[in-house]
Write a protein that holds these residues in place. Structure first.
Motif, PDB file in Angstrom:
ATOM      1  N   PRO A 204      19.987 -40.207 173.967  1.00  0.00           N
ATOM      2  CA  PRO A 204      20.489 -38.860 174.985  1.00  0.00           C
ATOM      3  C   PRO A 204      18.626 -39.457 176.177  1.00  0.00           C
ATOM      4  O   PRO A 204      18.752 -38.846 176.705  1.00  0.00           O
ATOM      5  N   ALA A 205      17.887 -39.335 175.156  1.00  0.00           N
ATOM      6  CA  ALA A 205      16.850 -39.767 175.818  1.00  0.00           C
ATOM      7  C   ALA A 205      16.364 -41.224 176.479  1.00  0.00           C
ATOM      8  O   ALA A 205      15.431 -40.733 177.032  1.00  0.00           O
ATOM      9  N   LEU A 206      17.244 -41.368 176.141  1.00  0.00           N
ATOM     10  CA  LEU A 206      16.311 -43.408 176.660  1.00  0.00           C
ATOM     11  C   LEU A 206      17.222 -43.542 178.383  1.00  0.00           C
ATOM     12  O   LEU A 206      16.138 -44.216 178.141  1.00  0.00           O
ATOM     13  N   LEU A 207      18.503 -42.938 178.040  1.00  0.00           N
ATOM     14  CA  LEU A 207      19.317 -42.934 179.369  1.00  0.00           C
ATOM     15  C   LEU A 207      18.271 -42.893 180.766  1.00  0.00           C
ATOM     16  O   LEU A 207      18.882 -43.296 181.758  1.00  0.00           O
ATOM     17  N   PRO A 208      17.831 -41.899 180.890  1.00  0.00           N
ATOM     18  CA  PRO A 208      17.050 -41.232 182.208  1.00  0.00           C
ATOM     19  C   PRO A 208      16.490 -42.203 182.496  1.00  0.00           C
ATOM     20  O   PRO A 208      15.340 -42.719 183.389  1.00  0.00           O
ATOM     21  N   ARG A 209      15.345 -43.457 181.311  1.00  0.00           N
ATOM     22  CA  ARG A 209      14.731 -44.100 181.859  1.00  0.00           C
ATOM     23  C   ARG A 209      15.006 -45.648 181.976  1.00  0.00           C
ATOM     24  O   ARG A 209      14.384 -46.222 182.551  1.00  0.00           O
ATOM     25  N   ARG A 224      33.421 -46.923 169.846  1.00  0.00           N
ATOM     26  CA  ARG A 224      34.270 -46.081 171.241  1.00  0.00           C
ATOM     27  C   ARG A 224      33.929 -44.932 171.739  1.00  0.00           C
ATOM     28  O   ARG A 224      33.588 -43.895 170.716  1.00  0.00           O
ATOM     29  N   GLY A 225      34.032 -45.606 172.728  1.00  0.00           N
ATOM     30  CA  GLY A 225      33.511 -43.861 173.487  1.00  0.00           C
ATOM     31  C   GLY A 225      32.070 -43.003 174.012  1.00  0.00           C
ATOM     32  O   GLY A 225      31.506 -42.203 174.132  1.00  0.00           O
ATOM     33  N   LEU A 226      31.121 -44.241 173.067  1.00  0.00           N
ATOM     34  CA  LEU A 226      30.118 -44.254 172.932  1.00  0.00           C
ATOM     35  C   LEU A 226      28.943 -43.564 174.487  1.00  0.00           C
ATOM     36  O   LEU A 226      28.523 -42.751 174.394  1.00  0.00           O
ATOM     37  N   ILE A 227      29.653 -44.005 175.342  1.00  0.00           N
ATOM     38  CA  ILE A 227      29.340 -43.957 176.904  1.00  0.00           C
ATOM     39  C   ILE A 227      30.337 -42.893 177.797  1.00  0.00           C
ATOM     40  O   ILE A 227      31.215 -44.122 178.128  1.00  0.00           O
ATOM     41  N   GLY A 228      29.927 -41.566 177.840  1.00  0.00           N
ATOM     42  CA  GLY A 228      31.003 -40.666 177.804  1.00  0.00           C
ATOM     43  C   GLY A 228      30.115 -40.068 179.365  1.00  0.00           C
ATOM     44  O   GLY A 228      29.126 -40.682 180.131  1.00  0.00           O
ATOM     45  N   ALA A 229      30.505 -39.496 179.959  1.00  0.00           N
ATOM     46  CA  ALA A 229      31.380 -38.923 181.144  1.00  0.00           C
ATOM     47  C   ALA A 229      29.022 -38.039 181.308  1.00  0.00           C
ATOM     48  O   ALA A 229      28.408 -37.933 182.070  1.00  0.00           O
ATOM     49  N   ALA A 230      29.042 -37.914 180.183  1.00  0.00           N
ATOM     50  CA  ALA A 230      27.563 -36.786 179.912  1.00  0.00           C
ATOM     51  C   ALA A 230      26.237 -37.276 180.094  1.00  0.00           C
ATOM     52  O   ALA A 230      25.288 -37.694 180.284  1.00  0.00           O
ATOM     53  N   GLU A 231      26.714 -38.742 178.801  1.00  0.00           N
ATOM     54  CA  GLU A 231      25.539 -40.095 179.126  1.00  0.00           C
ATOM     55  C   GLU A 231      25.917 -40.514 180.192  1.00  0.00           C
ATOM     56  O   GLU A 231      24.531 -40.627 180.729  1.00  0.00           O
ATOM     57  N   LEU A 232      26.684 -40.825 181.128  1.00  0.00           N
ATOM     58  CA  LEU A 232      26.386 -41.313 182.331  1.00  0.00           C
ATOM     59  C   LEU A 232      25.463 -40.419 183.367  1.00  0.00           C
ATOM     60  O   LEU A 232      24.768 -40.566 184.036  1.00  0.00           O
ATOM     61  N   ALA A 233      25.897 -39.133 183.089  1.00  0.00           N
ATOM     62  CA  ALA A 233      25.094 -37.803 184.361  1.00  0.00           C
ATOM     63  C   ALA A 233      23.614 -38.196 184.050  1.00  0.00           C
ATOM     64  O   ALA A 233      23.478 -37.688 184.708  1.00  0.00           O
ATOM     65  N   LEU A 234      23.188 -38.290 182.783  1.00  0.00           N
ATOM     66  CA  LEU A 234      22.192 -38.856 182.149  1.00  0.00           C
ATOM     67  C   LEU A 234      21.407 -39.892 183.263  1.00  0.00           C
ATOM     68  O   LEU A 234      19.934 -39.897 182.697  1.00  0.00           O
ATOM     69  N   MET A 235      21.687 -41.044 183.239  1.00  0.00           N
ATOM     70  CA  MET A 235      21.587 -42.176 183.397  1.00  0.00           C
ATOM     71  C   MET A 235      21.024 -41.445 184.951  1.00  0.00           C
ATOM     72  O   MET A 235      20.881 -40.742 186.111  1.00  0.00           O
ATOM     73  N   ALA A 254      35.228 -42.320 183.623  1.00  0.00           N
ATOM     74  CA  ALA A 254      34.088 -41.446 183.296  1.00  0.00           C
ATOM     75  C   ALA A 254      33.805 -42.151 184.646  1.00  0.00           C
ATOM     76  O   ALA A 254      32.498 -42.125 185.424  1.00  0.00           O
ATOM     77  N   LEU A 255      33.841 -43.431 183.858  1.00  0.00           N
ATOM     78  CA  LEU A 255      33.129 -44.707 184.903  1.00  0.00           C
ATOM     79  C   LEU A 255      33.163 -44.651 186.007  1.00  0.00           C
ATOM     80  O   LEU A 255      32.300 -44.804 187.175  1.00  0.00           O
ATOM     81  N   GLY A 256      34.450 -44.731 186.553  1.00  0.00           N
ATOM     82  CA  GLY A 256      35.074 -44.606 187.705  1.00  0.00           C
ATOM     83  C   GLY A 256      34.691 -43.561 188.509  1.00  0.00           C
ATOM     84  O   GLY A 256      34.165 -44.100 189.999  1.00  0.00           O
ATOM     85  N   ALA A 257      34.486 -42.315 187.498  1.00  0.00           N
ATOM     86  CA  ALA A 257      34.369 -41.090 188.973  1.00  0.00           C
ATOM     87  C   ALA A 257      32.877 -41.687 189.031  1.00  0.00           C
ATOM     88  O   ALA A 257      32.053 -40.829 190.628  1.00  0.00           O
ATOM     89  N   ALA A 258      31.605 -41.748 188.269  1.00  0.00           N
ATOM     90  CA  ALA A 258      30.438 -42.076 188.563  1.00  0.00           C
ATOM     91  C   ALA A 258      29.893 -43.274 189.685  1.00  0.00           C
ATOM     92  O   ALA A 258      29.236 -42.807 190.645  1.00  0.00           O
ATOM     93  N   LEU A 259      30.701 -44.047 189.923  1.00  0.00           N
ATOM     94  CA  LEU A 259      30.587 -45.281 190.745  1.00  0.00           C
ATOM     95  C   LEU A 259      31.426 -44.822 191.930  1.00  0.00           C
ATOM     96  O   LEU A 259      30.461 -44.745 193.394  1.00  0.00           O
ATOM     97  N   ARG A 260      32.467 -44.167 191.501  1.00  0.00           N
ATOM     98  CA  ARG A 260      32.402 -43.396 193.760  1.00  0.00           C
ATOM     99  C   ARG A 260      31.683 -42.204 194.130  1.00  0.00           C
ATOM    100  O   ARG A 260      31.992 -41.968 194.931  1.00  0.00           O
ATOM    101  N   SER A 261      31.210 -41.297 192.960  1.00  0.00           N
ATOM    102  CA  SER A 261      30.289 -40.404 193.533  1.00  0.00           C
ATOM    103  C   SER A 261      29.136 -41.441 193.580  1.00  0.00           C
ATOM    104  O   SER A 261      28.210 -40.324 194.513  1.00  0.00           O
ATOM    105  N   GLY A 262      28.616 -42.410 193.580  1.00  0.00           N
ATOM    106  CA  GLY A 262      27.310 -43.218 193.964  1.00  0.00           C
ATOM    107  C   GLY A 262      26.360 -42.583 193.615  1.00  0.00           C
ATOM    108  O   GLY A 262      25.068 -42.799 192.890  1.00  0.00           O
ATOM    109  N   HIS A 263      26.315 -42.079 192.392  1.00  0.00           N
ATOM    110  CA  HIS A 263      25.525 -41.912 190.763  1.00  0.00           C
ATOM    111  C   HIS A 263      25.484 -42.712 190.003  1.00  0.00           C
ATOM    112  O   HIS A 263      23.668 -43.400 190.489  1.00  0.00           O
ATOM    113  N   LEU A 264      26.549 -44.066 189.644  1.00  0.00           N
ATOM    114  CA  LEU A 264      25.803 -45.064 189.832  1.00  0.00           C
ATOM    115  C   LEU A 264      25.458 -46.096 190.916  1.00  0.00           C
ATOM    116  O   LEU A 264      26.317 -46.396 191.461  1.00  0.00           O
ATOM    117  N   GLY A 265      24.529 -47.027 190.840  1.00  0.00           N
ATOM    118  CA  GLY A 265      24.709 -48.055 191.957  1.00  0.00           C
ATOM    119  C   GLY A 265      25.949 -48.777 192.173  1.00  0.00           C
ATOM    120  O   GLY A 265      25.825 -49.812 193.226  1.00  0.00           O
TER     121      GLY A 265
END
Length: 334
Positions: A204-209, A224-235, A254-265
C-alpha cells in the motif's frame, strides 16, 4: 533433503503433450543432443519418451524419474511406485496444486531460471508503456491522431513484485535503463542491484510511488488477487502495469475498469486466466493494453536444451546426495 541415490542405472520417462508448442517438446533428437553434452551421466539413464499418455502407465511403472508437465498427479503413487523425483518443464505448479497427492519421498523440481528472455520483455514493456505505445496502438485501431509527449524512463520508478528469476532479470534491465527499482519478495531480504527491497505488506505504501508495476509472482493462495481494485486505485494516474507472472494475481475486472477509466495509462499482459484467450474474452477490448500470448520468457532456441541441462545437473546432484536445484516446497507452493 534430496532423493536417495538408488541403483547403478536409472529409468527416466519423459512425457510430452502434442498440443503444446514444439518449443516444449523433448524429442529423441533433443534428448540425444543433451546426452552428447553430458557423456559422463547419460549412460546411467535408460530413457523412454512418450506422447499424450499413450504408453505412460507402462513406462511410469518402471520409472525412477519423470519429466513432464500435465501428468496424472492424483494416481502418481499407484502409477509410479519406484518414483523418487519428478521434473516439471515449467516454473509454475498451480496446475498440480494442492500437493496432497505427492508421496513424502518424492521430490518435485521446476524450470525456474530456464526462461531467460524475461528481462528483455520487461525492458520492452516498460519502454512501450513510457512511450505510450499501448495508447497509440489503441488509437490506430480507431484512426485517432493524438499526440502524447513524455520524458524518458531514467529516474522513474519500477516496482517489481516477485523477485525470482523473472523478477530479478526484469530488475536488472530496469536498472540498466536508469530507473529506480523497488523489489517486493516474501522475505524482504536485500538483492544486489535492487535499490529497495520490501515485504508484500508494504505494497500500500509502495504502489503510489510506482511509474510502472511489474508482476512476476507465482500463483499461490497468498498471491491470488494480490492486486485488486483498492491496490490499483493507489497507483498514480497514468502509471503502467506489466504482468509476466500469473493473471490471477490481479483482479481482472478491476484491471479492465482501471484501463477503461484512464486511471492506468496502459498495460502489457503476457498471462491470462484462460489460455488460449477466448475470442470473446473482455481483455481483447481493453483500451491501452498490449496482449501477448504467454511468450515473454521462453527462448525458442534455448528453452529445451537448458531444461535438459538442468535435469542432468540435478541428476548429478542425485548421484552425489546433494539437494536438488529448484525443489518445490509444498508449504510455499513453489
Amino acid at each position: 533433503m534430496s532423493p536417495t541415490p538408488m541403483a547403478e542405472r536409472y529409468r527416466l520417462h519423459i512425457e510430452n503433450i502434442r498440443t503444446q508448442h514444439p518449443i516444449f517438446h523433448i524429442t529423441p533428437e533433443r534428448y540425444a543432443a543433451a546426452e552428447a553434452r553430458h557423456p559422463e551421466l547419460a549412460p546411467r539413464l535408460d530413457a523412454t519418451i512418450g506422447w499424450d499418455l499413450e504408453d505412460y502407465r507402462a513406462a511410469a511403472a518402471e520409472a525412477d524419474f519423470l519429466i513432464g508437465w500435465k501428468l496424472p498427479f492424483a494416481t502418481i503413487a499407484q502409477d509410479a511406485p519406484r518414483l523418487r523425483w519428478m521434473h516439471l518443464i515449467g516454473a509454475g505448479i498451480e496446475h498440480a496444486l494442492p500437493l496432497d497427492w505427492l508421496p513424502a519421498d518424492v521430490a518435485i523440481t521446476t524450470n525456474r531460471g530456464v526462461a531467460t528472455k524475461a528481462g528483455e520483455y520487461v525492458a520492452m514493456a516498460v519502454l512501450a508503456l513510457n512511450t505510450r505505445i499501448p495508447l497509440f496502438a489503441s488509437n490506430k485501431a480507431q484512426r485517432v491522431w493524438q499526440r502524447e509527449f513524455v520524458s524518458g524512463v531514467e529516474g522513474k520508478t519500477a516496482l517489481i513484485v516477485g523477485m525470482g528469476n523473472l523478477g530479478r532479470s526484469g530488475a536488472l534491465r530496469c536498472k540498466g535503463l536508469g530507473m529506480h527499482v523497488i523489489g517486493v519478495r516474501e522475505s524482504g531480504a536485500p538483492i544486489e542491484g535492487v535499490d529497495e527491497m520490501h515485504r508484500p505488506n508494504a505494497l500500500p505504501a509502495l504502489l503510489p510511488r510506482a511509474d510502472v508495476l511489474v508482476l512476476a509472482v507465482p500463483l499461490t493462495t497468498k498471491t491470488r488477487g494480490l492486486i485488486g481494485a483498492a491496490e490499483l486505485a493507489l497507483m498514480k494516474p497514468g502509471a503502467g502495469l506489466v504482468n509476466i507472472g500469473r493473471a490471477a494475481s490481479v483482479d481482472q475486472p478491476a484491471l479492465g475498469a482501471a484501463l477503461r477509466s484512464g486511471h492506468l495509462g496502459g498495460a502489457v499482459l503476457d498471462v491470462f486466466e484462460t489460455e488460449p484467450l477466448p475470442p470473446d474474452a473482455p481483455e481483447w477490448d481493453w483500451p491501452n493494453a498490449i496482449l501477448t500470448p504467454h511468450v515473454a520468457a521462453d527462448d525458442v532456441a534455448r528453452y529445451m536444451p537448458d531444461t535438459l541441462d538442468l535435469f542432468f545437473k540435478n541428476f548429478q546432484r542425485v548421484l552425489d546426495g546433494q539437494p536438488l536445484i529448484n525443489r518445490v516446497d509444498p508449504d510455499r507452493q513453489y
